[in-house]
Design a protein around this motif. Sequence first.
Motif, PDB file in Angstrom:
ATOM      1  N   ARG A  10      -6.842  20.494 -12.451  1.00 52.92           N
ATOM      2  CA  ARG A  10      -5.264  20.903 -12.174  1.00 52.92           C
ATOM      3  C   ARG A  10      -5.508  21.450 -10.604  1.00 52.92           C
ATOM      4  NH1 ARG A  10      -8.172  24.317 -15.000  1.00 52.92           N
ATOM      5  NH2 ARG A  10      -8.450  26.300 -14.416  1.00 52.92           N
ATOM      6  N   PRO A  11      -4.129  21.841 -10.061  1.00 50.79           N
ATOM      7  CA  PRO A  11      -4.026  22.253  -8.988  1.00 50.79           C
ATOM      8  C   PRO A  11      -4.494  23.579  -8.780  1.00 50.79           C
ATOM      9  CG  PRO A  11      -1.907  21.441  -9.507  1.00 50.79           C
ATOM     10  CD  PRO A  11      -2.894  21.262 -10.735  1.00 50.79           C
ATOM     11  N   VAL A  12      -5.358  24.046  -7.777  1.00 51.18           N
ATOM     12  CA  VAL A  12      -6.090  25.314  -7.564  1.00 51.18           C
ATOM     13  C   VAL A  12      -5.979  25.623  -5.994  1.00 51.18           C
ATOM     14  CG1 VAL A  12      -8.044  26.586  -7.737  1.00 51.18           C
ATOM     15  CG2 VAL A  12      -7.761  24.975  -9.397  1.00 51.18           C
ATOM     16  N   VAL A  13      -5.654  26.811  -5.501  1.00 47.13           N
ATOM     17  CA  VAL A  13      -5.647  27.243  -4.281  1.00 47.13           C
ATOM     18  C   VAL A  13      -7.150  27.938  -4.009  1.00 47.13           C
ATOM     19  CG1 VAL A  13      -4.666  28.888  -2.562  1.00 47.13           C
ATOM     20  CG2 VAL A  13      -3.241  27.642  -4.143  1.00 47.13           C
ATOM     21  N   PHE A  14      -7.702  27.453  -2.784  1.00 39.02           N
ATOM     22  CA  PHE A  14      -8.952  28.331  -2.349  1.00 39.02           C
ATOM     23  C   PHE A  14      -8.688  28.889  -1.302  1.00 39.02           C
ATOM     24  CE2 PHE A  14     -10.727  25.009  -4.851  1.00 39.02           C
ATOM     25  CZ  PHE A  14     -11.848  25.331  -5.514  1.00 39.02           C
ATOM     26  N   ARG A  15      -9.063  30.033  -1.179  1.00 40.19           N
ATOM     27  CA  ARG A  15      -8.518  31.071  -0.103  1.00 40.19           C
ATOM     28  C   ARG A  15     -10.084  31.616   0.568  1.00 40.19           C
ATOM     29  NH1 ARG A  15      -4.809  35.496  -1.907  1.00 40.19           N
ATOM     30  NH2 ARG A  15      -6.330  36.059  -3.123  1.00 40.19           N
ATOM     31  N   VAL A  18     -12.166  35.948   4.656  1.00 40.54           N
ATOM     32  CA  VAL A  18     -12.288  36.365   6.062  1.00 40.54           C
ATOM     33  C   VAL A  18     -11.525  35.621   6.983  1.00 40.54           C
ATOM     34  CG1 VAL A  18     -14.269  36.620   7.799  1.00 40.54           C
ATOM     35  CG2 VAL A  18     -14.863  37.121   5.565  1.00 40.54           C
ATOM     36  N   GLY A  19     -11.683  34.446   7.072  1.00 35.03           N
ATOM     37  CA  GLY A  19     -10.556  33.648   7.741  1.00 35.03           C
ATOM     38  C   GLY A  19      -9.374  33.570   7.720  1.00 35.03           C
ATOM     39  N   GLY A  20      -8.960  33.884   6.489  1.00 30.39           N
ATOM     40  CA  GLY A  20      -7.357  33.865   6.330  1.00 30.39           C
ATOM     41  C   GLY A  20      -7.137  32.322   5.911  1.00 30.39           C
ATOM     42  N   LEU A  21      -7.903  31.350   5.808  1.00 33.73           N
ATOM     43  CA  LEU A  21      -7.453  30.053   5.675  1.00 33.73           C
ATOM     44  C   LEU A  21      -7.218  29.874   3.967  1.00 33.73           C
ATOM     45  CD1 LEU A  21      -7.308  26.956   6.483  1.00 33.73           C
ATOM     46  CD2 LEU A  21      -9.656  26.833   5.945  1.00 33.73           C
ATOM     47  N   ALA A  22      -6.339  29.027   3.645  1.00 33.45           N
ATOM     48  CA  ALA A  22      -5.957  28.719   2.286  1.00 33.45           C
ATOM     49  C   ALA A  22      -5.598  27.311   2.003  1.00 33.45           C
ATOM     50  CB  ALA A  22      -4.977  29.733   1.467  1.00 33.45           C
ATOM     51  N   PHE A  23      -6.059  26.672   1.014  1.00 31.89           N
ATOM     52  CA  PHE A  23      -5.661  25.238   1.065  1.00 31.89           C
ATOM     53  C   PHE A  23      -5.477  24.826  -0.560  1.00 31.89           C
ATOM     54  CE2 PHE A  23     -10.219  25.315   1.488  1.00 31.89           C
ATOM     55  CZ  PHE A  23     -10.682  24.379   0.666  1.00 31.89           C
ATOM     56  N   LEU A  24      -4.785  24.180  -0.816  1.00 30.73           N
ATOM     57  CA  LEU A  24      -4.287  23.871  -2.184  1.00 30.73           C
ATOM     58  C   LEU A  24      -5.090  22.313  -2.745  1.00 30.73           C
ATOM     59  CD1 LEU A  24      -2.719  23.790  -4.792  1.00 30.73           C
ATOM     60  CD2 LEU A  24      -0.878  22.733  -3.569  1.00 30.73           C
ATOM     61  N   THR A  25      -5.528  22.244  -3.359  1.00 29.55           N
ATOM     62  CA  THR A  25      -6.374  21.174  -3.980  1.00 29.55           C
ATOM     63  C   THR A  25      -6.488  21.050  -5.258  1.00 29.55           C
ATOM     64  OG1 THR A  25      -8.328  19.692  -3.651  1.00 29.55           O
ATOM     65  CG2 THR A  25      -8.791  21.968  -3.859  1.00 29.55           C
ATOM     66  N   ARG A  26      -7.150  19.754  -6.247  1.00 29.00           N
ATOM     67  CA  ARG A  26      -7.313  19.994  -7.446  1.00 29.00           C
ATOM     68  C   ARG A  26      -8.613  19.969  -7.721  1.00 29.00           C
ATOM     69  NH1 ARG A  26      -3.262  17.871 -10.247  1.00 29.00           N
ATOM     70  NH2 ARG A  26      -4.462  16.726 -11.724  1.00 29.00           N
ATOM     71  N   THR A  28     -11.480  21.629 -11.335  1.00 28.14           N
ATOM     72  CA  THR A  28     -11.675  22.110 -12.729  1.00 28.14           C
ATOM     73  C   THR A  28     -11.947  23.434 -12.587  1.00 28.14           C
ATOM     74  OG1 THR A  28     -13.947  21.361 -12.731  1.00 28.14           O
ATOM     75  CG2 THR A  28     -12.418  19.913 -13.205  1.00 28.14           C
ATOM     76  N   ALA A  29     -12.278  24.059 -11.404  1.00 32.16           N
ATOM     77  CA  ALA A  29     -12.625  25.662 -11.392  1.00 32.16           C
ATOM     78  C   ALA A  29     -11.368  26.500 -11.814  1.00 32.16           C
ATOM     79  CB  ALA A  29     -13.015  25.908 -10.114  1.00 32.16           C
ATOM     80  N   THR A  30     -11.813  27.807 -12.443  1.00 35.22           N
ATOM     81  CA  THR A  30     -10.637  28.558 -12.774  1.00 35.22           C
ATOM     82  C   THR A  30     -10.649  29.769 -11.909  1.00 35.22           C
ATOM     83  OG1 THR A  30     -12.231  29.497 -14.558  1.00 35.22           O
ATOM     84  CG2 THR A  30     -10.860  27.717 -15.163  1.00 35.22           C
ATOM     85  N   GLY A  31      -9.596  30.132 -11.408  1.00 34.27           N
ATOM     86  CA  GLY A  31      -9.537  31.352 -10.774  1.00 34.27           C
ATOM     87  C   GLY A  31      -9.076  32.678 -11.539  1.00 34.27           C
ATOM     88  N   THR A  32      -9.529  34.053 -11.149  1.00 30.78           N
ATOM     89  CA  THR A  32      -8.982  35.171 -11.713  1.00 30.78           C
ATOM     90  C   THR A  32      -7.763  35.643 -11.402  1.00 30.78           C
ATOM     91  OG1 THR A  32      -9.830  36.259  -9.885  1.00 30.78           O
ATOM     92  CG2 THR A  32     -11.483  35.752 -11.817  1.00 30.78           C
ATOM     93  N   GLY A  33      -7.045  35.179 -10.214  1.00 33.89           N
ATOM     94  CA  GLY A  33      -5.774  35.665  -9.992  1.00 33.89           C
ATOM     95  C   GLY A  33      -4.939  34.460  -9.811  1.00 33.89           C
ATOM     96  N   PRO A  44      -3.379  29.151  -9.562  1.00 35.32           N
ATOM     97  CA  PRO A  44      -4.723  29.932  -9.647  1.00 35.32           C
ATOM     98  C   PRO A  44      -5.394  29.881  -8.169  1.00 35.32           C
ATOM     99  CG  PRO A  44      -4.713  28.179 -11.233  1.00 35.32           C
ATOM    100  CD  PRO A  44      -3.444  28.021 -10.584  1.00 35.32           C
ATOM    101  N   VAL A  45      -5.831  31.006  -8.007  1.00 36.11           N
ATOM    102  CA  VAL A  45      -6.578  31.321  -6.622  1.00 36.11           C
ATOM    103  C   VAL A  45      -7.997  31.820  -6.816  1.00 36.11           C
ATOM    104  CG1 VAL A  45      -5.916  33.555  -6.253  1.00 36.11           C
ATOM    105  CG2 VAL A  45      -6.428  32.308  -4.383  1.00 36.11           C
TER     106      VAL A  45
END
Length: 83
Positions: A10-15, A18-26, A28-33, A44-45
Motif C-alpha cells: 500500500r502507499p506509505v510516506v517515508f519522512r 533531520v533533512g525534512g524530506l518526505a516522499f510517498l511510495t508503495r 509493505t512496511a507499516t508505520g506507527t503514525g 501511514p508514515v
Amino acid sequence: MKPGIHPEYRPVVFRDKVGGLAFLTRSTATGTGTVDWEDGSTYPVIDVEISSASHPFYTGQTRVLDTQGRVERFRRRYGTAQG
C-alpha cells in the motif's frame, strides 16, 4: 501469487527526521503514525534517520581523512619492511 501469504502492499510516506524530506511510495512496511499528504489523503508514515536529504555523501559535507599522514607516521615509527 498465492493468496493469503503476502503482506499488504500500500502507499506509505517515508519522512526524514533531520533533512525534512518526505516522499510517498508503495511499501509493505507499516508505520506507527499517519500524516496528511499533499493530495488530501491520510497515509501511514515511517520516520527514517538518514535519507539522501541528510546523508553527508549526498549533501557534500563529507569529511576527508588525512590518510597520507597516518601512513607516514606508521613508517617513521616502525620503519619499512625489508623484502
